[in-house]
Design a protein around this motif. Structure first.
Motif, PDB file in Angstrom:
ATOM      1  N   GLY A   1      41.868   9.265  49.572  1.00 54.37           N
ATOM      2  CA  GLY A   1      41.072  10.401  49.119  1.00 54.37           C
ATOM      3  C   GLY A   1      40.509  10.264  47.719  1.00 54.37           C
ATOM      4  N   GLU A   2      41.089   9.378  46.913  1.00 52.63           N
ATOM      5  CA  GLU A   2      40.633   9.204  45.538  1.00 52.63           C
ATOM      6  C   GLU A   2      41.211   7.906  44.989  1.00 52.63           C
ATOM      7  OE1 GLU A   2      40.145  12.706  42.659  1.00 52.63           O
ATOM      8  OE2 GLU A   2      41.961  11.723  41.911  1.00 52.63           O
ATOM      9  N   LEU A   3      40.407   7.212  44.171  1.00 56.00           N
ATOM     10  CA  LEU A   3      40.865   6.016  43.472  1.00 56.00           C
ATOM     11  C   LEU A   3      40.623   6.204  41.982  1.00 56.00           C
ATOM     12  CD1 LEU A   3      39.372   3.247  45.809  1.00 56.00           C
ATOM     13  CD2 LEU A   3      41.713   4.124  45.813  1.00 56.00           C
ATOM     14  N   TRP A   4      41.240   5.348  41.157  1.00 58.12           N
ATOM     15  CA  TRP A   4      41.000   5.442  39.724  1.00 58.12           C
ATOM     16  C   TRP A   4      40.953   4.058  39.093  1.00 58.12           C
ATOM     17  CZ3 TRP A   4      44.490   3.686  35.999  1.00 58.12           C
ATOM     18  CH2 TRP A   4      45.797   3.423  36.439  1.00 58.12           C
ATOM     19  N   ASP A   5      40.340   4.006  37.910  1.00 56.48           N
ATOM     20  CA  ASP A   5      40.198   2.758  37.158  1.00 56.48           C
ATOM     21  C   ASP A   5      40.133   3.115  35.676  1.00 56.48           C
ATOM     22  OD1 ASP A   5      39.175  -0.271  37.104  1.00 56.48           O
ATOM     23  OD2 ASP A   5      37.922   0.912  35.744  1.00 56.48           O
ATOM     24  N   ASP A   6      40.651   2.237  34.815  1.00 59.84           N
ATOM     25  CA  ASP A   6      40.624   2.528  33.384  1.00 59.84           C
ATOM     26  C   ASP A   6      39.908   1.442  32.578  1.00 59.84           C
ATOM     27  OD1 ASP A   6      42.432   0.474  33.535  1.00 59.84           O
ATOM     28  OD2 ASP A   6      44.104   1.572  32.620  1.00 59.84           O
ATOM     29  N   SER A   7      39.043   0.653  33.262  1.00 54.81           N
ATOM     30  CA  SER A   7      38.325  -0.400  32.554  1.00 54.81           C
ATOM     31  C   SER A   7      36.815  -0.261  32.620  1.00 54.81           C
ATOM     32  CB  SER A   7      38.728  -1.776  33.108  1.00 54.81           C
ATOM     33  OG  SER A   7      38.346  -1.889  34.474  1.00 54.81           O
ATOM     34  N   ILE A   8      36.295   0.407  33.641  1.00 47.19           N
ATOM     35  CA  ILE A   8      34.846   0.466  33.828  1.00 47.19           C
ATOM     36  C   ILE A   8      34.151   1.140  32.650  1.00 47.19           C
ATOM     37  CG2 ILE A   8      33.051   1.649  35.157  1.00 47.19           C
ATOM     38  CD1 ILE A   8      34.370   0.857  37.663  1.00 47.19           C
ATOM     39  N   PHE A   9      34.680   2.271  32.192  1.00 45.13           N
ATOM     40  CA  PHE A   9      34.014   3.008  31.109  1.00 45.13           C
ATOM     41  C   PHE A   9      33.908   2.149  29.853  1.00 45.13           C
ATOM     42  CE2 PHE A   9      33.859   5.914  27.498  1.00 45.13           C
ATOM     43  CZ  PHE A   9      32.835   6.763  27.875  1.00 45.13           C
ATOM     44  N   GLU A  10      34.991   1.455  29.532  1.00 41.48           N
ATOM     45  CA  GLU A  10      34.983   0.605  28.334  1.00 41.48           C
ATOM     46  C   GLU A  10      34.012  -0.556  28.492  1.00 41.48           C
ATOM     47  OE1 GLU A  10      38.115  -2.494  26.387  1.00 41.48           O
ATOM     48  OE2 GLU A  10      38.845  -0.443  26.681  1.00 41.48           O
ATOM     49  N   GLN A  11      33.972  -1.168  29.684  1.00 45.78           N
ATOM     50  CA  GLN A  11      33.074  -2.290  29.916  1.00 45.78           C
ATOM     51  C   GLN A  11      31.607  -1.866  29.820  1.00 45.78           C
ATOM     52  OE1 GLN A  11      35.423  -3.517  33.632  1.00 45.78           O
ATOM     53  NE2 GLN A  11      34.456  -5.422  33.020  1.00 45.78           N
ATOM     54  N   LEU A  12      31.305  -0.687  30.356  1.00 51.65           N
ATOM     55  CA  LEU A  12      29.926  -0.216  30.366  1.00 51.65           C
ATOM     56  C   LEU A  12      29.475   0.295  29.010  1.00 51.65           C
ATOM     57  CD1 LEU A  12      29.748   1.724  33.758  1.00 51.65           C
ATOM     58  CD2 LEU A  12      28.446  -0.316  33.157  1.00 51.65           C
ATOM     59  N   CYS A  13      30.321   1.066  28.357  1.00 53.81           N
ATOM     60  CA  CYS A  13      29.901   1.835  27.183  1.00 53.81           C
ATOM     61  C   CYS A  13      30.412   1.299  25.860  1.00 53.81           C
ATOM     62  CB  CYS A  13      30.334   3.295  27.345  1.00 53.81           C
ATOM     63  SG  CYS A  13      29.700   4.043  28.866  1.00 53.81           S
ATOM     64  N   ASN A  14      31.254   0.256  25.918  1.00 53.53           N
ATOM     65  CA  ASN A  14      31.764  -0.346  24.685  1.00 53.53           C
ATOM     66  C   ASN A  14      32.387   0.704  23.766  1.00 53.53           C
ATOM     67  OD1 ASN A  14      32.331  -2.505  23.038  1.00 53.53           O
ATOM     68  ND2 ASN A  14      30.396  -2.371  21.924  1.00 53.53           N
ATOM     69  N   ARG A  15      33.232   1.582  24.350  1.00 51.34           N
ATOM     70  CA  ARG A  15      33.829   2.672  23.577  1.00 51.34           C
ATOM     71  C   ARG A  15      35.298   2.383  23.297  1.00 51.34           C
ATOM     72  NH1 ARG A  15      30.091   7.051  23.453  1.00 51.34           N
ATOM     73  NH2 ARG A  15      31.713   8.109  22.263  1.00 51.34           N
TER      74      ARG A  15
ATOM     75  N   GLU B   1      37.332  10.821  32.644  1.00 56.88           N
ATOM     76  CA  GLU B   1      38.434  11.637  32.132  1.00 56.88           C
ATOM     77  C   GLU B   1      37.937  12.646  31.090  1.00 56.88           C
ATOM     78  OE1 GLU B   1      42.889  10.906  30.179  1.00 56.88           O
ATOM     79  OE2 GLU B   1      41.467   9.256  30.410  1.00 56.88           O
ATOM     80  N   GLY B   2      38.262  13.918  31.305  1.00 57.35           N
ATOM     81  CA  GLY B   2      37.884  14.971  30.375  1.00 57.35           C
ATOM     82  C   GLY B   2      36.541  15.601  30.649  1.00 57.35           C
ATOM     83  N   GLN B   3      35.791  15.072  31.659  1.00 61.57           N
ATOM     84  CA  GLN B   3      34.468  15.605  31.978  1.00 61.57           C
ATOM     85  C   GLN B   3      34.488  16.322  33.330  1.00 61.57           C
ATOM     86  OE1 GLN B   3      32.140  15.374  29.529  1.00 61.57           O
ATOM     87  NE2 GLN B   3      33.867  14.447  28.437  1.00 61.57           N
ATOM     88  N   GLY B   4      33.363  16.957  33.673  1.00 61.64           N
ATOM     89  CA  GLY B   4      33.282  17.693  34.925  1.00 61.64           C
ATOM     90  C   GLY B   4      33.367  16.781  36.135  1.00 61.64           C
ATOM     91  N   ARG B   5      33.923  17.291  37.208  1.00 61.06           N
ATOM     92  CA  ARG B   5      34.112  16.502  38.420  1.00 61.06           C
ATOM     93  C   ARG B   5      32.764  16.026  38.970  1.00 61.06           C
ATOM     94  NH1 ARG B   5      37.746  15.494  42.575  1.00 61.06           N
ATOM     95  NH2 ARG B   5      36.800  15.262  44.639  1.00 61.06           N
ATOM     96  N   GLY B   6      32.705  14.727  39.268  1.00 57.67           N
ATOM     97  CA  GLY B   6      31.527  14.158  39.899  1.00 57.67           C
ATOM     98  C   GLY B   6      30.362  13.902  38.976  1.00 57.67           C
ATOM     99  N   THR B   7      30.551  14.083  37.662  1.00 58.33           N
ATOM    100  CA  THR B   7      29.428  13.937  36.717  1.00 58.33           C
ATOM    101  C   THR B   7      29.422  12.585  36.027  1.00 58.33           C
ATOM    102  OG1 THR B   7      30.713  14.919  34.896  1.00 58.33           O
ATOM    103  CG2 THR B   7      29.444  16.427  36.283  1.00 58.33           C
ATOM    104  N   GLY B   8      30.159  11.622  36.549  1.00 59.42           N
ATOM    105  CA  GLY B   8      30.313  10.338  35.870  1.00 59.42           C
ATOM    106  C   GLY B   8      29.022   9.602  35.604  1.00 59.42           C
ATOM    107  N   ASN B   9      28.132   9.524  36.598  1.00 56.67           N
ATOM    108  CA  ASN B   9      26.878   8.801  36.399  1.00 56.67           C
ATOM    109  C   ASN B   9      26.020   9.446  35.311  1.00 56.67           C
ATOM    110  OD1 ASN B   9      26.885   6.562  38.368  1.00 56.67           O
ATOM    111  ND2 ASN B   9      27.061   8.202  39.880  1.00 56.67           N
ATOM    112  N   GLU B  10      25.950  10.773  35.320  1.00 57.53           N
ATOM    113  CA  GLU B  10      25.170  11.477  34.299  1.00 57.53           C
ATOM    114  C   GLU B  10      25.777  11.304  32.908  1.00 57.53           C
ATOM    115  OE1 GLU B  10      26.232  12.645  37.085  1.00 57.53           O
ATOM    116  OE2 GLU B  10      24.566  13.452  38.252  1.00 57.53           O
ATOM    117  N   TYR B  11      27.098  11.202  32.834  1.00 57.61           N
ATOM    118  CA  TYR B  11      27.779  11.066  31.551  1.00 57.61           C
ATOM    119  C   TYR B  11      27.653   9.644  31.005  1.00 57.61           C
ATOM    120  CZ  TYR B  11      31.498  11.398  28.047  1.00 57.61           C
ATOM    121  OH  TYR B  11      32.202  11.384  26.870  1.00 57.61           O
ATOM    122  N   VAL B  12      27.712   8.648  31.891  1.00 56.01           N
ATOM    123  CA  VAL B  12      27.715   7.254  31.458  1.00 56.01           C
ATOM    124  C   VAL B  12      26.333   6.778  31.015  1.00 56.01           C
ATOM    125  CG1 VAL B  12      27.911   4.895  32.339  1.00 56.01           C
ATOM    126  CG2 VAL B  12      29.770   6.516  32.725  1.00 56.01           C
ATOM    127  N   LEU B  13      25.275   7.173  31.725  1.00 56.40           N
ATOM    128  CA  LEU B  13      23.946   6.599  31.495  1.00 56.40           C
ATOM    129  C   LEU B  13      23.515   6.615  30.026  1.00 56.40           C
ATOM    130  CD1 LEU B  13      21.416   5.291  32.543  1.00 56.40           C
ATOM    131  CD2 LEU B  13      20.540   7.552  33.176  1.00 56.40           C
TER     132      LEU B  13
END
Length: 369
Positions: A273-287, A345-357
């Protein structure tokens, strides 16, 4: 095979027991404590209650024990009651809330304990006080897939057959009782195995288990001497290892894009029903200054490589796909998994693409699929 009708508007209609359940055994009228939690257990409760109504000489009394409600949802502010609670109230059955058997004394004398998807170990003190001990309905072909999550592991293992088992409750261990009834060899087909979810598999097996449980009560198969009917180790499978079905952990839900195939990602997401990852955001956004930002993945789609990508070496890594308007990730089997819905993490559900771009690295290279 005629399956029971579990409609709330009409009583279930049960198949007349075949010669398989013929027995000369007798028992005292049963005073049952039924311990359950979820929809799978509700199907059995309704079947046992119907038998109680139609055959009071077999079942004299029926009480229900369930776990207390748990807080969940955003901020843990929503109290989620065990589904069986409302079913028991609808049927007008006495209920008992149990989160531990320690210090708990049955309010009345029960001579049979039935546990279906209950999650608590019924201790010897309670079983010894019941003349006929206890029964458990388990949604697998025991001893295979013993443990608390057989439905999930059946699907994760990509099994083609499954079934249900009625066993006695063991005094010291889960799923170590005598197998007194079981789906005949070789089991039943899993419906639509490429799309089936645990909830769908539960709904498929629930009426079969309910019917089996009632027939065990009718035939008094729980009355000694008990007959062991398990066939797993006598059907040419004795050299096949017996598998455990442990509770799903957080780590089981952690996707590994560097080693998992696209099919495995899609299948595991469908089942868990759900998966998680803790590396994609850092790889994409260099944060890195913000620390790792976990993402929760809700929906994905698999895309094939285009001609340009097919001619180059693909290294599993995340990127932004302007064609699909979402984050995507290469997989080792040379496919592309598009993250159509995910949450940072910390953002609205399902808004990842809008937040990352808008937070992509300045030197990020956009790729078209």
């Amino acid at each position: 095979m005629i399956l029971p009708c579990l409609s709330r508007r009409s009583p279930p209609i049960w198949r007349i027991p075949s010669a398989r359940y013929a027995s000369s055994k007798s028992s005292d009228p049963l005073r049952i404590l039924f311990c359950g939690t979820d929809d799978f257990s509700i199907a059995s409760l309704r079947a046992v209650h119907d038998e109680h109504q139609q055959n009071p000489s077999l079942i004299d009394a029926l009480h229900v024990a369930h776990r207390p409600g748990k807080l969940g949802g955003r901020g843990n502010k929503l109290l989620r009651e065990a589904p069986i609670k409302s079913a028991a109230h609808e049927l007008g059955l006495p209920t008992h809330v149990i989160d531990t058997f320690t210090g708990w004394t049955p309010p009345t004398a029960f001579n049979l304990i039935i546990a279906v998807s209950f999650g608590l170990f019924v201790p010897p003190r309670i079983l010894n006080a019941a003349k006929y001990g206890g029964l458990n309905l388990h949604p697998s072909l025991l001893p295979d897939l013993h443990g608390p999550a057989p439905l999930v592991h059946t699907l994760l293992n990509q099994d083609k057959k499954t079934g249900v088992t009625v066993q006695t409750l063991h005094h010291a261990h889960f799923d170590r009782g005598t197998l007194i009834d079981q789906t005949p060899h070789p089991g039943v087909d899993i419906p639509d195995p490429d799309t089936c979810t645990p909830a769908q598999l539960s709904r498929h097996l629930a009426p079969m288990g309910a019917e089996m449980l009632v027939n065990v009560l009718r035939s008094r198969a729980f009355v000694p001497p008990l007959k062991e009917v398990g066939w797993f180790q006598s059907a040419g499978l004795k050299d096949r290892p017996i598998r455990h079905a442990p509770k799903i952990s957080k780590e089981d839900m952690r996707v590994d894009f560097k080693t998992w195939s696209a099919d495995r990602i899609v299948r595991t997401l469908r089942i868990l029903g759900e998966l998680w990852d803790d590396s994609i955001f850092e790889q994409l956004c260099n944060r890195k200054d913000d620390g790792p930002r976990r993402i929760k993945i809700h929906q994905v789609r698999v895309a094939e490589l285009d001609q340009l990508e097919s001619d180059i070496e693909i290294i599993p890594e995340p990127f932004w796909s302007p064609v699909h308007g979402c984050v995507a990730h290469y997989t080792p089997d040379r496919k592309v998994v598009c993250l159509e819905s995910f949450t940072v993490e910390g953002q609205g559900r399902g808004t990842g693409n809008e937040y990352v771009l808008p937070r992509l690295k300045d030197d990020y290279k956009f790729l078209d699929l």
